[in-house]
Design a protein around this motif. Structure first.
Motif, short mmCIF file in Angstrom:
data_model
loop_
_atom_site.label_atom_id
_atom_site.label_comp_id
_atom_site.label_asym_id
_atom_site.label_seq_id
_atom_site.Cartn_x
_atom_site.Cartn_y
_atom_site.Cartn_z
N ILE A 1 0.59 -1.30 -0.14
CA ILE A 1 -0.34 0.00 -0.06
C ILE A 1 0.89 0.99 0.10
O ILE A 1 0.77 1.99 -0.81
CB ILE A 1 -1.31 0.55 1.24
N LYS A 2 2.33 1.05 1.24
CA LYS A 2 2.65 2.66 0.87
C LYS A 2 3.83 2.63 -0.12
O LYS A 2 4.10 4.12 -0.98
CB LYS A 2 3.54 2.01 1.86
N ASN A 3 3.73 1.26 -1.78
CA ASN A 3 4.31 1.73 -2.63
C ASN A 3 3.69 2.21 -3.86
O ASN A 3 3.70 2.10 -4.78
CB ASN A 3 5.49 0.81 -3.26
N ASP A 4 1.91 1.80 -3.59
CA ASP A 4 1.56 2.17 -4.53
C ASP A 4 1.12 3.53 -4.88
O ASP A 4 0.97 4.61 -4.19
CB ASP A 4 0.31 1.47 -4.75
N PRO A 5 1.34 3.56 -6.15
CA PRO A 5 1.04 4.96 -6.42
C PRO A 5 0.13 5.61 -7.21
O PRO A 5 -0.28 7.02 -7.12
CB PRO A 5 2.56 5.11 -7.92
N ASP A 6 -1.11 4.69 -7.04
CA ASP A 6 -2.17 5.04 -6.73
C ASP A 6 -2.39 5.92 -6.39
O ASP A 6 -4.06 6.46 -5.82
CB ASP A 6 -3.07 4.17 -8.32
N ILE A 7 -2.56 5.18 -4.93
CA ILE A 7 -2.62 5.97 -3.72
C ILE A 7 -2.57 7.41 -3.34
O ILE A 7 -1.51 7.13 -2.86
CB ILE A 7 -3.33 5.04 -2.25
N GLN A 8 -2.75 8.43 -2.85
CA GLN A 8 -2.05 9.49 -2.61
C GLN A 8 -3.43 10.10 -1.45
O GLN A 8 -4.24 10.09 -1.17
CB GLN A 8 -2.66 10.29 -3.45
N VAL A 9 -2.12 10.13 -0.32
CA VAL A 9 -2.63 10.60 0.52
C VAL A 9 -2.40 11.89 0.94
O VAL A 9 -1.32 12.49 0.99
CB VAL A 9 -1.75 9.64 1.96
N PRO A 10 -2.81 13.43 1.05
CA PRO A 10 -3.37 14.60 1.22
C PRO A 10 -2.43 14.73 2.34
O PRO A 10 -2.53 14.32 3.85
CB PRO A 10 -3.99 15.37 0.73
N ILE A 11 -1.41 15.79 2.96
CA ILE A 11 -0.68 15.97 4.05
C ILE A 11 -0.92 17.44 3.85
O ILE A 11 -0.79 18.18 3.47
CB ILE A 11 0.33 15.62 3.76
N SER A 12 -2.04 17.89 5.46
CA SER A 12 -1.97 18.71 5.90
C SER A 12 -0.77 19.93 6.57
O SER A 12 0.31 19.29 6.48
CB SER A 12 -2.96 19.03 6.91
N ASP A 13 -0.74 21.18 6.78
CA ASP A 13 0.29 21.95 7.50
C ASP A 13 0.44 21.57 9.02
O ASP A 13 1.42 21.78 8.94
CB ASP A 13 -0.14 24.07 7.17
N ALA A 14 -1.56 21.40 9.38
CA ALA A 14 -1.10 20.76 10.62
C ALA A 14 -0.21 19.88 10.99
O ALA A 14 0.18 19.48 12.01
CB ALA A 14 -2.85 20.59 11.30
N GLU A 15 -0.46 19.03 10.02
CA GLU A 15 0.18 17.68 10.46
C GLU A 15 2.37 17.61 10.62
O GLU A 15 2.31 16.73 10.77
CB GLU A 15 -0.38 16.86 9.00
N ILE A 16 2.54 18.26 9.43
CA ILE A 16 3.31 18.85 9.53
C ILE A 16 4.38 19.57 10.28
O ILE A 16 5.34 19.40 11.12
CB ILE A 16 3.97 19.73 7.74
#
Length: 189
Positions: free
Chosen positions: A67-82
Motif C-alpha cells: 500500500i505504501k509503495n502503490d503510486p495510485d494511492i495518494q494521501v494528502p498532508i495538511s500543514d497541521a500534520e507537518i
C-alpha cells in the motif's frame, strides 16, 4: 429478507446510467444451508468484484508495504500534520524532511486501516452488508470505512453529479475497487 427481494431493492437505487450495465450475481449452495452465498458484481457482463477472489482484475493488498509503495494511492498532508512533526522533533529535522515524515506516518496509518477493511470484507456476507446499506443514510455509506458500503453508495442514484465530483480527492485514498467504481460512475456523468 430473501435474495430476490434484496436484489430488487438494490437495483431500484441503481443510477439510471448504470441500468443494464451493472448487475448483482449471487451464488447459492443448495445443499449447504449453513454456507453463506457470495455475491459477484458484474459490469458489462464481466465479473469485476468477487470478494477476495484471485481471478478478479482488482489489486488486493497482502501487506502494508504494498500500500505504501502503490503510486495510485495518494494521501494528502495538511500543514497541521507537518507542524505536529515539527513539534515532536523539537526542530531537529530539516524543513524539507518534515513533509516526508508526516506523509510516512499518515500512509502507515492509512495502510493499516485499508488492510483491516480489506480483511473484514473477505469475511463479510454480502447480504448482511447490503441490508446495512439499505438502513443507513447515503452520507454514512460514503464516509464509511467499509469497502462494500462505499461501492453500493457510489452506484446509487441518490449520489448526484456534484457530490461525485466533490469526492475526487477523498477517493484517491480508498481501495482500488472503490476507485474503479468511482471512475465507472464518473464516466456516466
Amino acid at each position: 429478507m430473501s435474495w430476490s427481494k434484496l436484489k430488487q431493492q438494490l437495483e431500484s437505487f441503481l443510477s439510471p446510467a448504470l441500468v443494464g450495465r451493472f448487475e448483482y450475481r449471487p451464488t447459492g449452495y443448495r445443499y449447504l444451508p449453513d454456507k453463506a452465498g457470495l455475491c459477484y458484481i458484474a459490469v458489462d457482463k464481466k465479473n469485476i468484484f468477487n470478494m477476495r477472489d484471485a481471478t478478479t482484475t482488482i489489486k488486493w493488498y497482502q501487506s502494508d508495504l504494498e500500500i505504501k509503495n502503490d503510486p495510485d494511492i495518494q494521501v494528502p498532508i495538511s500543514d497541521a500534520e507537518i507542524d505536529a512533526v515539527r513539534k515532536a522533533s523539537n526542530g531537529n529535522v530539516p524543513e524539507e524532511r518534515l513533509a516526508v515524515i508526516a506523509r510516512g506516518r499518515k500512509i502507515s496509518t492509512h495502510a493499516k486501516q485499508l488492510l483491516s477493511a480489506q480483511a473484514s470484507l473477505s469475511k463479510s456476507n454480502f447480504v448482511t452488508v447490503a441490508n446495512t446499506f439499505l438502513s443507513l443514510s447515503i452520507e454514512e455509506s460514503i464516509e464509511s470505512d467499509d469497502i462494500l458500503l462505499n461501492i453500493l453508495a457510489l452506484v446509487d442514484r441518490r449520489v448526484g453529479k456534484k457530490r461525485i465530483l466533490n469526492m475526487r480527492e477523498s477517493v484517491k485514498a480508498k481501495h482500488p475497487i472503490v476507485q474503479y467504481f468511482y471512475e465507472l460512475r464518473l464516466s456516466t456523468l
